[in-house]
Scaffold this motif. Structure first.
Motif, PDB file in Angstrom:
ATOM      1  N   ILE A 106       0.983  -1.369  -0.253  1.00  0.00           N
ATOM      2  CA  ILE A 106       0.034   0.126   0.125  1.00  0.00           C
ATOM      3  C   ILE A 106       0.679   1.190  -0.331  1.00  0.00           C
ATOM      4  O   ILE A 106       0.439   2.201  -0.655  1.00  0.00           O
ATOM      5  N   LEU A 151       2.086   1.728  -3.154  1.00  0.00           N
ATOM      6  CA  LEU A 151       1.917   2.561  -4.616  1.00  0.00           C
ATOM      7  C   LEU A 151       1.494   3.718  -4.152  1.00  0.00           C
ATOM      8  O   LEU A 151       0.880   5.070  -5.002  1.00  0.00           O
ATOM      9  N   ALA A 196      -6.138  -0.359  -0.713  1.00  0.00           N
ATOM     10  CA  ALA A 196      -6.018   0.601  -1.743  1.00  0.00           C
ATOM     11  C   ALA A 196      -6.632   1.757  -1.799  1.00  0.00           C
ATOM     12  O   ALA A 196      -6.107   2.560  -2.132  1.00  0.00           O
ATOM     13  N   SER A 213      -7.542   3.589   0.897  1.00  0.00           N
ATOM     14  CA  SER A 213      -5.909   4.390   1.199  1.00  0.00           C
ATOM     15  C   SER A 213      -6.159   5.550   0.375  1.00  0.00           C
ATOM     16  O   SER A 213      -5.413   6.494   0.161  1.00  0.00           O
ATOM     17  N   LEU A 234      -4.789   3.615  -5.023  1.00  0.00           N
ATOM     18  CA  LEU A 234      -5.679   2.489  -6.668  1.00  0.00           C
ATOM     19  C   LEU A 234      -5.639   3.422  -7.784  1.00  0.00           C
ATOM     20  O   LEU A 234      -5.559   2.816  -8.606  1.00  0.00           O
TER      21      LEU A 234
END
Length: 280
Positions: A49, A52, A226, A229, A232
């Motif tokens: 995470i 990303l 994701a 958070s 994504l």
């Protein structure tokens, strides 16, 4: 045929076999090295995470992202359940929904990950047990109860970034922002992030399945968390407009699931409870 000629023939026949054995041995060693490398760079859900969310060159997450902190704490809970350390109490005759059930420790054996083990210790020491929603708040430090502030996991992003530095994925740098200087972690190994992004894309495109229970649990969690958070989008940015539309439609189908119903089918209650907590 003389005895000398026979010996010479045997030697010639044995040479290719020896060469093959050497090649096989070399391939085996190479395969073993590859496995060791894969193990060395195997990332936790929290690290994925963060990776990303990090800007590649700048080495920090967006200042406007106020979702990643709680999202990472959700990852902690999912990692613990995937490793068999925690579970939800039984639903009972009244069949309490996921968010009303308490988290209990199934095994207090250390995981080897400092952040996970710190969270596990807190859960083990807490009596009476707490719900998934409460643990996300406590571990994030987002609680009005001063007695629960001791459960906060501090400097999680920095600690995860240091893990990624040790794994060779990130490096460490300094950057000046007017009156202060911050430590940043720019991307060192672009292959790791590229591979991660490709795996996320494949999960909702080429390897998509309409049966959520056939999806890899860690990948399913990565996609849902994701999104929670707000990172994504970074994995889908390189997609064509058509693929992006398909990917987001499938992600939406995952977010619209009845998580209580899914938990009844296949278990992994804590995972579904975390998803439910972020859907509210």
């Amino acid at each position: 045929m003389s005895e000398g000629q026979l010996v010479q023939r045997r030697r010639k026949a044995e040479e290719p076999v020896a060469e093959k054995n050497e090649e096989a041995s070399g391939d085996s060693a190479q395969s073993s090295d590859q496995e060791d490398n894969d193990k060395g760079t195997r990332l936790t859900l929290m690290e994925q995470i963060l990776l990303l969310g990090l800007k590649d060159r700048e080495g920090y997450t967006s200042f406007w992202n106020d979702c990643i902190s709680s999202g990472l704490r959700g990852c902690v809970l999912v990692e613990l359940v995937l490793r068999g350390r925690i579970q939800l109490e039984g639903g009972g005759m009244r069949r309490k929904n996921l968010l009303n059930r308490k988290v209990t420790v199934k095994s207090s054996e250390p995981t080897g990950d400092v952040i996970l083990d710190e969270a596990l210790r807190h859960m083990k020491e807490t009596n009476p047990p707490e719900t998934v929603t409460s643990w996300i708040e406590y571990l994030s430090g987002e609680t009005w109860n001063p007695l629960k502030l001791r459960y906060q996991l501090r400097n999680v992003r920095e600690r995860l970034a240091k893990n990624l530095v040790e794994k060779g994925v990130l490096t460490t740098d300094k950057q000046n922002f007017l009156l202060f200087e911050i430590t940043t972690h720019p991307l060192s190994d672009g292959n790791q992030k590229t591979k991660l992004i490709k795996e996320v894309q494949e999960a909702v495109l080429g390897k998509w399945t309409n049966d959520v229970h056939r999806m890899d649990k860690k990948m399913l969690s990565l996609i849902v968390l994701a999104h929670a958070s707000d990172v994504l989008e970074n994995a889908f940015a390189p997609l064509s407009d058509q693929d992006y539309e398909v990917a987001m439609k499938r992600v939406r189908s995952l977010l619209d699931l009845d998580y209580d119903q899914q938990a009844e089918k296949k278990g992994n209650d804590v995972m579904w409870a975390v998803f439910e907590a972020f859907s509210k």
